[in-house]
Design an enzyme around this catalytic site. Structure first.
Site, PDB file in Angstrom:
ATOM      1  N   GLU A 142     -40.045  -0.988  -0.229  1.00  0.00           N
ATOM      2  CA  GLU A 142     -41.096  -1.864  -1.020  1.00  0.00           C
ATOM      3  C   GLU A 142     -41.308  -3.170  -0.017  1.00  0.00           C
ATOM      4  O   GLU A 142     -41.287  -4.142  -0.862  1.00  0.00           O
ATOM      5  CB  GLU A 142     -40.430  -2.095  -2.484  1.00  0.00           C
ATOM      6  CG  GLU A 142     -40.441  -0.716  -3.096  1.00  0.00           C
ATOM      7  CD  GLU A 142     -40.425  -1.173  -4.663  1.00  0.00           C
ATOM      8  OE1 GLU A 142     -39.904  -1.936  -5.211  1.00  0.00           O
ATOM      9  OE2 GLU A 142     -40.895   0.032  -5.446  1.00  0.00           O
ATOM     10  N   GLU A 299     -40.875   7.385  -5.913  1.00  0.00           N
ATOM     11  CA  GLU A 299     -39.739   6.926  -6.936  1.00  0.00           C
ATOM     12  C   GLU A 299     -40.641   6.942  -8.423  1.00  0.00           C
ATOM     13  O   GLU A 299     -41.925   6.720  -8.322  1.00  0.00           O
ATOM     14  CB  GLU A 299     -39.482   5.547  -6.822  1.00  0.00           C
ATOM     15  CG  GLU A 299     -38.413   5.108  -5.758  1.00  0.00           C
ATOM     16  CD  GLU A 299     -38.019   3.821  -5.645  1.00  0.00           C
ATOM     17  OE1 GLU A 299     -38.183   3.047  -6.734  1.00  0.00           O
ATOM     18  OE2 GLU A 299     -37.481   3.318  -4.640  1.00  0.00           O
TER      19      GLU A 299
END
Ligand code: GLA
Ligand code: ZN
Length: 665
Positions: A142, A299
């Site tokens: 991320e 995710e």
């Protein structure tokens, strides 16, 4: 071949004695894919000159022995403590100018030579060691945020020198005669932060050009780190490389990253449980990064998140429904964070496939296992499938950044809200959408929406014009096409004037509590708020007029005939009914309103299998059942039930069907 199913698995956090049990449960749930090592840098490199792969070796060996597909991370999303101590430059300096110390994660300065050297070295080590075990590589985690340190300042200057031939060109681009800003030396340039160009927070900059370039630079600086690790991996391994993106994440321009990702992956954590349309759009945006090729849902939580003020539970059936929604929009992998709940730190209560109890009779585990079985039974049907969208929504980080940092506009206007409002209208109409960069080819589309596309770059005006000339329909709104790539206003008529067939002479912006009714010709009277263009029609016809204020009776919505096409301009912040009406006109012109458009809560999405077989996804986001008349013959791939055109389909609350058309459809 099937959809990958599994997710982030961090067994280094608990005793090896439970690993066997983890895999027994994975078998029960048909979990075939594990993402390993996402935050293991401190473990694999405990000191500057020491690598210790004992634990990761065991983790990887077990996954291999258990026959799982391995997505292996480079682990560089958080640096080890020794590194921050020995090389304080690896930590970031924040927007307020404070140098951070060791702690947290996503904490490295992208311009730090130490970080670069160590991250590349560890990636190299991992690739050399585990190449044969790995199906996909996961670099960092991320990527995001920003750094304002002196190394980043130097990097910024180098980036600027590269982009601008001279200081004169830079001064022109940044409009520096304003407020005595002319730079006479590159070293006078500093990152725009709370100490320099921003006086009321990150969205208030004195010079849009400086802030825009810093955002672009920062996005590129992080990308450079990703690419350096990718190169190291590539020296040892041919496996595809990705990093988990975050959907509509403002600080990073994913269009600048896309060419360097072998495939796109992203983490879907919607803000609430009424975000179905937003998730659909975000999937479309992620799919659009690489020209429509499938992505991985890297995710999602199986149940709750742990990072919000409140963390509502996904209701029964919702995890399954949202997983299929991802597949409907292009996912070839459905992965979770996290496979087993850790015992400590801030994610110990974050949802997990296996909870602290380790039981297989929880609701969450049973739902995951049921989905796993369903994905296994489905097999390859959707893998590699494409989306045949006739509608494109243009999405542009530069426009997002600029619109929200520019003084003089209504501060309540948010780019995402405007884009999502237009997308929602298409979504509710049942038309498939590609969310694409402004550089994308428009050839395959019938309708192009460009909401709040503030910045007009490159040859977009010309391409939109030829799109319309050959019969396409364009829908655009207030504040579109007003500035160039440096966020400077155009002198004279802006380039889209002829296409739109109007001139905007002034605008009024009002508090959210103020509304002005807009009467749409042969349509409803709707509400408009926030922004109100005062429009002088040139060649366009007036479709909607304001009902109040001194501009009552003047144009708020127009439509211009352009070649064989039509161009809609919406000059005010219409409510959902207004946006929907305009969008339906545009879609209707090309017969793109789907058969279930008026069934709220029922989403449709089409993918074309690699052999061209149409797969129609029906997703019922409602808490109650829906009755649908089948528009085709086929088979529901999930239940195996035949579907007959004209027959009534009963779609239970939160249920999903994938209708594979029979050959004669
Ligand atoms: C992100 C991160 C994960 C984890 C989850 C929790 O997506 O990538 O490491 O923190 O959020 O929601
Ligand atoms: Zn820095």
């Amino acid at each position: 071949m099937k959809i990958h199913f599994g997710g982030d698995y961090n067994p280094e956090q608990w005793p090896e004695s439970t690993w066997k049990e983890d895999y027994r449960l994975f078998d029960t749930a048909s979990i075939d894919t594990v993402t390993l090592g996402v935050f293991t840098w401190g473990l694999t490199q405990p000191a500057e000159d020491v690598y210790d792969f004992t634990v990761l070796d065991a983790v990887v060996a077990r996954a291999v022995a258990e026959g799982r597909t391995i997505c292996l991370a480079t682990g560089t999303g958080a640096h080890p403590a020794w590194m921050a101590r020995a090389y304080p430059e690896v930590t970031r300096v924040d927007f307020e100018g404070r140098r951070h110390r060791f702690g947290q994660r996503h904490n490295s300065c992208p311009s730090s030579p130490a970080f670069r050297r160590f991250s590349v070295a560890v990636a190299d080590q991992l690739a050399a060691r585990y190449a044969s075990a790995v199906t996909a590589w996961h670099v960092g985690n991320e990527y995001g945020g920003a750094c304002y340190c002196t190394l980043c300042a130097a990097g910024f200057r180098a980036w600027l020198r590269d982009r601008y031939d001279s200081l004169d060109a830079l001064n022109d681009a940044w409009y520096t005669r304003f407020w005595s800003h002319t730079f006479g030396d590159w070293d006078e340039i500093e990152p725009p932060n709370a100490l320099t160009e921003h006086w009321r927070g990150p969205d208030h900059t004195a010079f849009q050009g400086i802030t825009l370039d810093y955002l672009r630079f920062m996005s590129d600086a992080m990308l450079a780190g990703y690419r350096a690790e990718k190169d190291a991996l590539r020296r040892h391994s041919p496996a595809p490389v990705t990093t988990n993106l975050m959907g509509m994440y403002k600080p990073i321009d994913y269009h600048r990253w896309a060419p360097h990702l072998d495939f796109v992956s992203w983490d879907n954590y919607p803000p609430d449980d009424t975000s179905q349309a937003r998730m659909a759009f975000t999937h479309d945006l992620m799919r659009g990064l690489k020209g429509g090729t499938p992505f991985w849902l890297m995710e999602q939580t199986p149940s709750i998140t742990a990072s919000r003020q409140v963390n509502p539970l996904k209701r029964p059936g919702v995890m399954r429904l949202w997983s299929w929604q991802a597949v409907a929009h292009g996912a070839d992998a459905v992965l979770f964070f996290q496979m087993r709940a850790g015992r400590g730190a801030c994610e110990k209560y974050h949802g997990a496939v296996i909870g602290h109890s380790g039981r297989d009779d929880t609701r969450v585990f049973r739902e995951v296992a049921a989905l796993g079985a369903e994905l296994s039974a489905l097999g390859p049907a959707t893998v590699g499938a494409r989306t045949p969208a006739r509608v494109a929504v243009l999405f542009d980080w530069d426009s997002w950044w600029t619109l929200e940092m520019t003084d003089g506009l209504n501060r309540h206007l948010r780019y995402q809200d405007i884009v999502l409002a237009y997308h929602r209208a298409v979504w509710e109409s049942g038309a498939d959408v590609d969310a694409v960069p402004v550089t994308a080819s428009l050839d395959g589309y019938d309708v192009v929406l460009a909401p709040a596309l503030h910045m007009l770059k490159d040859d977009l005006a010309a391409r939109l014009s030829s799109f319309a000339a050959r019969g396409g329909t364009v829908v655009t709104t207030f504040l579109s096409g007003l500035v160039d790539t440096h966020a400077q206003a155009f002198l004279g008529d802006p380039p889209l004037t002829a296409l739109l067939g109007i001139r905007v002479s002034e605008w009024d912006s009002r508090d959210p509590s103020v509304s002005n009714p807009v009467a749409l010709a042969d349509g409803p009277v709707v509400d408009a708020r926030l922004h109100f263009d005062l429009i002088t029609p040139l060649s366009a016809v007036v479709v909607g007029v304001y009902g109040a204020d001194f501009y009552a009776g003047t144009a708020a919505v127009t439509r211009n005939a352009f070649g064989d096409g039509e161009v809609w301009y919406v000059g005010a912040g219409l409510d959902a009914a207004g946006v929907s009406w305009v969008v339906r006109q545009a879609l209707g012109r090309h017969d793109l309103v789907g058969p279930y458009a008026d069934l709220p809560g029922v989403e449709t999405a089409v993918r074309l299998g690699t052999d061209g077989t149409p797969l129609l996804f029906l997703l019922n986001h409602h808490d109650s059942a829906a009755e649908i008349i089948a528009d085709r013959d086929g088979t529901d791939l999930l239940s195996g039930a035949p579907v007959t055109r004209g027959a009534t389909i009963h779609l239970a609350a939160h249920d999903v069907m994938i209708i594979q058309s029979s050959p004669r459809h």
